[in-house]
Design an enzyme around this catalytic site. Structure first.
Site, PDB file in Angstrom:
ATOM      1  N   LYS A  97       0.828  -1.211   0.000  1.00 53.73           N
ATOM      2  CA  LYS A  97       0.000   0.000   0.000  1.00 53.73           C
ATOM      3  C   LYS A  97       0.862   1.261   0.000  1.00 53.73           C
ATOM      4  O   LYS A  97       0.381   2.338   0.318  1.00 53.73           O
ATOM      5  CB  LYS A  97      -0.918   0.016   1.224  1.00 53.73           C
ATOM      6  CG  LYS A  97      -1.956  -1.088   1.246  1.00 53.73           C
ATOM      7  CD  LYS A  97      -3.025  -0.856   0.199  1.00 53.73           C
ATOM      8  CE  LYS A  97      -4.146  -1.876   0.313  1.00 53.73           C
ATOM      9  NZ  LYS A  97      -5.212  -1.641  -0.689  1.00 53.73           N
ATOM     10  N   ALA A 144       3.326   7.120   1.060  1.00 58.32           N
ATOM     11  CA  ALA A 144       2.510   7.865   0.103  1.00 58.32           C
ATOM     12  C   ALA A 144       1.424   8.678   0.793  1.00 58.32           C
ATOM     13  O   ALA A 144       0.564   9.253   0.128  1.00 58.32           O
ATOM     14  CB  ALA A 144       1.875   6.907  -0.902  1.00 58.32           C
ATOM     15  N   LEU A 192      -6.119   6.972   1.241  1.00 60.71           N
ATOM     16  CA  LEU A 192      -7.374   7.480   0.686  1.00 60.71           C
ATOM     17  C   LEU A 192      -8.355   6.354   0.386  1.00 60.71           C
ATOM     18  O   LEU A 192      -9.560   6.572   0.343  1.00 60.71           O
ATOM     19  CB  LEU A 192      -7.092   8.286  -0.586  1.00 60.71           C
ATOM     20  CG  LEU A 192      -6.337   9.595  -0.366  1.00 60.71           C
ATOM     21  CD1 LEU A 192      -6.027  10.256  -1.711  1.00 60.71           C
ATOM     22  CD2 LEU A 192      -7.126  10.549   0.514  1.00 60.71           C
ATOM     23  N   GLY A 248       0.708  12.985   3.936  1.00 59.42           N
ATOM     24  CA  GLY A 248       0.946  12.610   5.322  1.00 59.42           C
ATOM     25  C   GLY A 248       2.310  12.005   5.553  1.00 59.42           C
ATOM     26  O   GLY A 248       2.859  12.090   6.656  1.00 59.42           O
ATOM     27  N   GLU A 255       4.469  14.916   6.131  1.00 57.10           N
ATOM     28  CA  GLU A 255       4.187  15.450   7.468  1.00 57.10           C
ATOM     29  C   GLU A 255       4.871  14.610   8.550  1.00 57.10           C
ATOM     30  O   GLU A 255       5.389  15.155   9.533  1.00 57.10           O
ATOM     31  CB  GLU A 255       2.682  15.508   7.699  1.00 57.10           C
ATOM     32  CG  GLU A 255       2.002  16.563   6.829  1.00 57.10           C
ATOM     33  CD  GLU A 255       0.499  16.573   6.952  1.00 57.10           C
ATOM     34  OE1 GLU A 255      -0.068  17.644   7.242  1.00 57.10           O
ATOM     35  OE2 GLU A 255      -0.123  15.496   6.759  1.00 57.10           O
ATOM     36  N   GLU A 307      -2.622  17.368  -1.400  1.00 56.97           N
ATOM     37  CA  GLU A 307      -3.950  17.635  -0.839  1.00 56.97           C
ATOM     38  C   GLU A 307      -4.672  18.757  -1.577  1.00 56.97           C
ATOM     39  O   GLU A 307      -5.889  18.683  -1.808  1.00 56.97           O
ATOM     40  CB  GLU A 307      -3.827  17.994   0.653  1.00 56.97           C
ATOM     41  CG  GLU A 307      -3.414  16.834   1.548  1.00 56.97           C
ATOM     42  CD  GLU A 307      -1.919  16.647   1.656  1.00 56.97           C
ATOM     43  OE1 GLU A 307      -1.482  15.877   2.526  1.00 56.97           O
ATOM     44  OE2 GLU A 307      -1.167  17.269   0.852  1.00 56.97           O
TER      45      GLU A 307
END
Length: 271
Positions: free
Chosen positions: A36, A73, A77, A120, A123, A143
């Site tokens: 993923k 990644a 989502l 993310g 982040e 985003e």
């Protein structure tokens, strides 16, 4: 949101979502959803929080890296669902709480980056004290192109590393930074050849693990706060931390080693 015990993987995942290995004084923590692209869902976030908490209790430094094709990644989502404004608020605050375990923890964390470090994932990397990027790393904040806004701390922490103007560019235009551009912009501390980021991060973590604890405390907890203070308040706190560190037991021994020529002198880069 408090860190819980390591979460069980979903049906689509195999093995633990986050792995943990203690090598001497350094904890090696890996995001482990390679199929993923290490997308961050709530279960992985909880497992990461538990691993960081464990490392704070038994290690002196951390290397954080990703298994598979990339570091991360970003937000998963595929598991994203419609949320009310209140739910989105609390979901974002949950990310902040886990990432704060890194930024406000007892020990430094070095992120070893490769491949996609976006959304993310960026982040998360920005929450770490240092970032080592290999040549394959690329950075983005998609985003803005998806009609949403960052929620894992980028407005504060990525913007402080890059500057608000560069972050706005990435969000408004979808601009992607390669590793070299990220290093020039201050987002990556070290740029290394492909495949070597974990090794370099490990070397840095080993060096930090040998530092005096009071010095580490000052760097991790005083330095970030001083950036938010007025000049006079910042200088006052600096003096307090200097007094604390320089009168600690390890400082006396290390300074004596240097004065008596037992300690290493500062050498030039590459020496």
């Amino acid at each position: 949101m408090e860190a819980s015990a390591p979460a069980r993987p979903s049906a689509q995942d195999s093995g633990p979502l986050v792995t943990y290995e203690l090598r001497g004084a350094v904890a090696w923590i890996a995001l482990n959803r390679p199929n993923k692209r290490n997308a961050i869902n709530d279960a992985l976030l909880d497992a990461l929080g538990a691993a960081i908490t464990r490392a704070g209790a038994e290690a002196r430094a951390v290397v954080l890296h990703g298994e598979g094709p990339c570091f991360s990644a970003g937000l998963d989502l595929a598991e994203h669902r419609a949320r009310s404004a209140e739910e989105v608020f609390h979901h974002s605050r949950g990310w902040h709480a886990v990432f704060a375990l890194i930024r406000r923890g007892r020990i430094p964390v070095v992120a070893a980056l490769h491949g996609a470090t976006v959304g993310g994932g960026l982040e998360l990397a920005a929450a770490c004290q240092l970032r080592v990027a290999d040549d394959t790393t690329f950075f983005a904040l998609p985003e803005g192109q998806r009609g949403i806004y960052v929620g894992g701390g980028a407005s504060v922490h990525v913007a402080r590393l890059l500057g608000a103007s560069r972050m706005a560019d990435m969000m408004l235009t979808g601009r992607v930074l390669d590793a070299a551009a990220a290093e020039r912009a201050g987002l990556a501390n070290y740029l290394v050849p492909a495949g070597t980021a974990p090794a370099r991060a490990g070397e840095l973590a080993e060096k930090m693990a040998g530092m005096a604890p009071l010095t580490v405390l000052g760097v991790l907890h005083a330095l970030p706060r001083i950036q938010d203070m007025s000049e006079e308040d910042g200088l006052f706190v600096e003096s307090l931390v200097a007094a604390l560190a320089q009168t600690g037991p390890e400082a006396a021994a290390r300074l004596a080693d240097f004065v008596e020529k037992r300690g290493a002198k500062v050498a030039g880069p590459g020496t």
